[in-house]
Scaffold this motif. Sequence first.
Motif, mmCIF file in Angstrom:
data_model
loop_
_atom_site.group_PDB
_atom_site.id
_atom_site.type_symbol
_atom_site.label_atom_id
_atom_site.label_comp_id
_atom_site.label_asym_id
_atom_site.label_seq_id
_atom_site.Cartn_x
_atom_site.Cartn_y
_atom_site.Cartn_z
ATOM 1 N N PRO A 19 0.839 -1.215 0.000
ATOM 2 C CA PRO A 19 0.000 0.000 0.000
ATOM 3 C C PRO A 19 0.865 1.252 0.000
ATOM 4 O O PRO A 19 1.876 1.326 0.708
ATOM 5 N N GLY A 20 0.447 2.213 -0.809
ATOM 6 C CA GLY A 20 1.216 3.436 -0.969
ATOM 7 C C GLY A 20 2.241 3.371 -2.079
ATOM 8 O O GLY A 20 2.825 4.407 -2.437
ATOM 9 N N GLY A 21 2.444 2.186 -2.625
ATOM 10 C CA GLY A 21 3.434 2.014 -3.682
ATOM 11 C C GLY A 21 2.900 2.382 -5.051
ATOM 12 O O GLY A 21 1.758 2.849 -5.197
ATOM 13 N N SER A 22 3.742 2.159 -6.065
ATOM 14 C CA SER A 22 3.409 2.530 -7.439
ATOM 15 C C SER A 22 3.676 1.387 -8.394
ATOM 16 O O SER A 22 4.555 0.542 -8.147
ATOM 17 N N LEU A 23 2.917 1.378 -9.466
ATOM 18 C CA LEU A 23 3.149 0.483 -10.591
ATOM 19 C C LEU A 23 2.811 1.233 -11.864
ATOM 20 O O LEU A 23 1.966 2.135 -11.855
ATOM 21 N N ARG A 24 3.461 0.830 -12.951
ATOM 22 C CA ARG A 24 3.088 1.361 -14.257
ATOM 23 C C ARG A 24 2.705 0.201 -15.168
ATOM 24 O O ARG A 24 3.531 -0.668 -15.463
ATOM 25 N N LEU A 25 1.467 0.224 -15.607
ATOM 26 C CA LEU A 25 0.993 -0.779 -16.554
ATOM 27 C C LEU A 25 1.215 -0.274 -17.974
ATOM 28 O O LEU A 25 1.083 0.922 -18.237
ATOM 29 N N SER A 26 1.542 -1.203 -18.846
ATOM 30 C CA SER A 26 1.703 -0.899 -20.262
ATOM 31 C C SER A 26 0.794 -1.806 -21.080
ATOM 32 O O SER A 26 0.515 -2.944 -20.673
ATOM 33 N N CYS A 27 0.370 -1.303 -22.203
ATOM 34 C CA CYS A 27 -0.449 -2.096 -23.132
ATOM 35 C C CYS A 27 0.010 -1.754 -24.543
ATOM 36 O O CYS A 27 -0.127 -0.610 -24.974
ATOM 37 N N THR A 28 0.536 -2.748 -25.227
ATOM 38 C CA THR A 28 1.050 -2.539 -26.574
ATOM 39 C C THR A 28 0.128 -3.194 -27.591
ATOM 40 O O THR A 28 -0.272 -4.347 -27.420
ATOM 41 N N ALA A 29 -0.190 -2.433 -28.618
ATOM 42 C CA ALA A 29 -1.111 -2.906 -29.646
ATOM 43 C C ALA A 29 -0.366 -3.299 -30.916
ATOM 44 O O ALA A 29 0.670 -2.716 -31.254
ATOM 45 N N SER A 30 -0.931 -4.261 -31.611
ATOM 46 C CA SER A 30 -0.403 -4.645 -32.917
ATOM 47 C C SER A 30 -1.574 -4.988 -33.829
ATOM 48 O O SER A 30 -2.658 -5.350 -33.366
ATOM 49 N N GLY A 31 -1.366 -4.820 -35.110
ATOM 50 C CA GLY A 31 -2.370 -5.226 -36.092
ATOM 51 C C GLY A 31 -3.399 -4.189 -36.439
ATOM 52 O O GLY A 31 -4.371 -4.507 -37.115
ATOM 53 N N GLY A 32 -3.265 -2.976 -35.972
ATOM 54 C CA GLY A 32 -4.245 -1.951 -36.289
ATOM 55 C C GLY A 32 -3.597 -0.589 -36.387
ATOM 56 O O GLY A 32 -2.373 -0.464 -36.398
ATOM 57 N N THR A 33 -4.429 0.441 -36.464
ATOM 58 C CA THR A 33 -3.942 1.823 -36.517
ATOM 59 C C THR A 33 -4.104 2.424 -35.129
ATOM 60 O O THR A 33 -5.163 2.957 -34.782
ATOM 61 N N PHE A 34 -3.066 2.320 -34.327
ATOM 62 C CA PHE A 34 -3.164 2.619 -32.900
ATOM 63 C C PHE A 34 -3.687 4.021 -32.636
ATOM 64 O O PHE A 34 -4.522 4.213 -31.755
ATOM 65 N N ASN A 35 -3.207 5.012 -33.367
ATOM 66 C CA ASN A 35 -3.594 6.387 -33.024
ATOM 67 C C ASN A 35 -5.043 6.709 -33.371
ATOM 68 O O ASN A 35 -5.547 7.782 -33.016
ATOM 69 N N SER A 36 -5.736 5.793 -34.018
ATOM 70 C CA SER A 36 -7.157 6.001 -34.312
ATOM 71 C C SER A 36 -8.064 5.435 -33.228
ATOM 72 O O SER A 36 -9.286 5.616 -33.285
ATOM 73 N N TYR A 37 -7.494 4.755 -32.232
ATOM 74 C CA TYR A 37 -8.297 4.117 -31.187
ATOM 75 C C TYR A 37 -8.297 4.928 -29.907
ATOM 76 O O TYR A 37 -7.256 5.398 -29.449
ATOM 77 N N THR A 38 -9.469 5.066 -29.322
ATOM 78 C CA THR A 38 -9.524 5.456 -27.916
ATOM 79 C C THR A 38 -9.095 4.234 -27.112
ATOM 80 O O THR A 38 -9.516 3.114 -27.382
ATOM 81 N N MET A 39 -8.245 4.463 -26.131
ATOM 82 C CA MET A 39 -7.746 3.363 -25.314
ATOM 83 C C MET A 39 -8.280 3.495 -23.891
ATOM 84 O O MET A 39 -8.350 4.588 -23.331
ATOM 85 N N GLY A 40 -8.646 2.362 -23.329
ATOM 86 C CA GLY A 40 -9.205 2.372 -21.988
ATOM 87 C C GLY A 40 -8.593 1.298 -21.111
ATOM 88 O O GLY A 40 -7.998 0.338 -21.600
ATOM 89 N N TRP A 41 -8.717 1.512 -19.808
ATOM 90 C CA TRP A 41 -8.346 0.507 -18.811
ATOM 91 C C TRP A 41 -9.582 0.196 -17.968
ATOM 92 O O TRP A 41 -10.282 1.106 -17.515
ATOM 93 N N PHE A 42 -9.809 -1.093 -17.774
ATOM 94 C CA PHE A 42 -10.853 -1.589 -16.882
ATOM 95 C C PHE A 42 -10.194 -2.524 -15.880
ATOM 96 O O PHE A 42 -9.062 -2.955 -16.079
ATOM 97 N N ARG A 43 -10.913 -2.842 -14.828
ATOM 98 C CA ARG A 43 -10.388 -3.800 -13.863
ATOM 99 C C ARG A 43 -11.516 -4.645 -13.307
ATOM 100 O O ARG A 43 -12.679 -4.241 -13.332
ATOM 101 N N GLN A 44 -11.134 -5.819 -12.817
ATOM 102 C CA GLN A 44 -12.101 -6.709 -12.201
ATOM 103 C C GLN A 44 -11.472 -7.338 -10.972
ATOM 104 O O GLN A 44 -10.473 -8.069 -11.080
ATOM 105 N N ALA A 45 -12.051 -7.053 -9.827
ATOM 106 C CA ALA A 45 -11.607 -7.658 -8.579
ATOM 107 C C ALA A 45 -12.338 -8.988 -8.388
ATOM 108 O O ALA A 45 -13.409 -9.195 -8.961
ATOM 109 N N PRO A 46 -11.782 -9.884 -7.578
ATOM 110 C CA PRO A 46 -12.420 -11.191 -7.370
ATOM 111 C C PRO A 46 -13.857 -11.048 -6.887
ATOM 112 O O PRO A 46 -14.127 -10.311 -5.930
#
Length: 129
Positions: A14-41
């Motif tokens: 708790p109190g720490g940091s992380l950086r998530l990355s998401c790399t795309a392939s196969g499309g035109t990346f700059n034309s997409y809105t990008m989102g992050w979702f999460r699901q807890a147990p």
Amino acid sequence: QVQLVESGGGLVQPGGSLRLSCTASGGTFNSYTMGWFRQAPGKEYEFVSAIKWGGGADTFYRDSVKGRFTISRDNAKNTVYLQMNSLRPEDTAVYYCAAATTRFFVMHIMTTRANYNYWGQGTQVTVSS
């Protein structure tokens, strides 16, 4: 076909940091809105953040992460990031990256899972002492 691959998850205190990355392939990346979702147990998916297509001048965040999380994108690297600071145990979840082709960057659209066309496999984030 667009493929999204997340990385950067892990175990943090708790109190720490992380950086998530998401790399795309196969499309035109700059034309997409990008989102992050999460699901807890045992819980439903929930929207975390989104960044507009193009230069990413506009962003959305769920209230509980405002001021702690920052979304950004690097179109040259086909990558979207989620910098997560001041992490809390309640942030523990599998985090998913998603791409949307819609041009309508409005809150009620970008917070809805059904409006995203492509999804990554998820990365686990665990916040615990």
